[in-house]
Design an enzyme around this catalytic site. Sequence first.
Site, mmCIF file in Angstrom:
data_model
loop_
_atom_site.group_PDB
_atom_site.id
_atom_site.type_symbol
_atom_site.label_atom_id
_atom_site.label_comp_id
_atom_site.label_asym_id
_atom_site.label_seq_id
_atom_site.Cartn_x
_atom_site.Cartn_y
_atom_site.Cartn_z
ATOM 1 N NE ARG A 74 10.820 57.604 67.358
ATOM 2 C CZ ARG A 74 10.732 57.705 66.030
ATOM 3 N NH1 ARG A 74 11.419 58.632 65.392
ATOM 4 N NH2 ARG A 74 9.986 56.865 65.344
ATOM 5 C CG ASP A 105 8.720 49.921 72.558
ATOM 6 O OD1 ASP A 105 8.906 50.904 71.814
ATOM 7 O OD2 ASP A 105 9.459 48.922 72.577
ATOM 8 N N GLY A 106 8.275 53.248 73.369
ATOM 9 C CA GLY A 106 8.988 54.406 73.956
ATOM 10 C C GLY A 106 7.992 55.315 74.660
ATOM 11 C CB THR A 127 3.782 51.834 66.365
ATOM 12 O OG1 THR A 127 4.837 51.408 65.493
ATOM 13 C CG2 THR A 127 3.423 50.673 67.268
ATOM 14 C CG ASP A 129 7.361 49.863 63.679
ATOM 15 O OD1 ASP A 129 7.310 50.149 62.470
ATOM 16 O OD2 ASP A 129 8.081 50.483 64.503
ATOM 17 N N GLY A 187 2.136 38.306 47.337
ATOM 18 C CA GLY A 187 2.614 37.080 46.699
ATOM 19 C C GLY A 187 4.100 37.140 46.409
HETATM 20 O O1 F6P Z 1 8.361 53.100 64.572
HETATM 21 C C1 F6P Z 1 7.854 53.566 63.372
HETATM 22 C C2 F6P Z 1 8.962 53.725 62.360
HETATM 23 O O2 F6P Z 1 8.375 54.175 61.148
HETATM 24 C C3 F6P Z 1 9.815 52.496 62.108
HETATM 25 O O3 F6P Z 1 9.199 51.560 61.263
HETATM 26 C C4 F6P Z 1 11.050 53.099 61.528
HETATM 27 O O4 F6P Z 1 12.182 52.263 61.736
HETATM 28 C C5 F6P Z 1 11.175 54.388 62.294
HETATM 29 O O5 F6P Z 1 9.882 54.701 62.798
HETATM 30 C C6 F6P Z 1 11.664 55.546 61.480
HETATM 31 O O6 F6P Z 1 11.808 56.634 62.328
HETATM 32 P P1 F6P Z 1 11.993 58.140 61.833
HETATM 33 O O7 F6P Z 1 10.655 58.661 61.474
HETATM 34 O O8 F6P Z 1 12.570 58.831 63.009
HETATM 35 O O9 F6P Z 1 12.889 58.111 60.642
#
Ligand code: F6P
Length: 323
Positions: A74, A105-106, A127, A129, A187
Amino acid sequence: MSIKRIGVLTSGGDAPGMNACVRSVVRTALYHGIECYGIRRGWNGLITGDIIRLDEKNVSHTINRGGTILYTARSKEFMTVEGQQKAVSTCKFLGLDGIIAIGGDGTFRGAQALSRHGINVIGIPGTIDNDISCTNYCIGFDTAANTAIECIDKLRDTMQSHERCSVVEVMGRNAGYLAMYVGLAVGATAVLVPEEPIDFERDVIEKIRQARFNGFTHYMIVVAEGAGSAAGIAAQIKDAIDLDPRVTVLGHIQRGGVPSGRDRVNATKMGYLAVELLRAGKNNRIVCTHDGNFTDVDIEEGLNMTKSIQQMEVDVLAAMTGI
Ligand code: F6P
């Protein structure tokens, strides 16, 4: 303008299937006689010129590998105008006619900034997420969900033997897509996601009580990291009904592993489409998919869209946990 040379990068948190996507970009490019360069360590690689030439050999036998062969990061520097100008200089120096950026999105905000400097950029959602609003599906979600499901199934065995309560924290940053899907699949007794208002007594304690009245002696509570910490939820349960829940934070294990068939195929289609978009002279687009159809949307438009957990998932969860 005919495209002669492109770059591909992965940025943000890695996701299973990113390699399959890079492979598809490379193979599609080569198929059309376009040179392809891998930019390493996300947008940082475009600032520092950290690139490698990619050919069939670099990407062979990567479709089945988790992680990303291009590394990821990042980049704070890329968020500055100076960083972006350095990236633009690298693109011009190397003669890159377009960049394909795989991430969340970043990553797309970075792509948008670069495109404002006149560089052709296409984004591909990758991602675990699954929180990119303009697409139903992001690369990595299916594998991450299956990993979490497998882990929770294992936990259930020991929770059942010891007649315990388990609180499991699932990734997702500020979104609950992964937790909701996983919770339905295992479940769970209760699922907590940031998108739904939480009444602790009603949504956790009452669910455990009802399960007990129905004859169950173990309970599985799934919590999205954006809805609270598993440790905090466990402490609240202990205070309220004197159970002593065990806490599991699944963490980064959800980001690794062999990508599922669904992730491999979606990644391959998305990588293909991204190259086709560049070939068609399109710029500043995000590849997306809806109900099995693959399409694209303007990055700004895509970033301004919103989505939420499907109401049907909420309703089904209520029915599954409400008796
Ligand atoms: O965006 C993916 C993700 O795994 C998120 O689910 C989590 O909050 C974050 O990245 C964790 O980031 P890092 O790998 O920097 O700890």
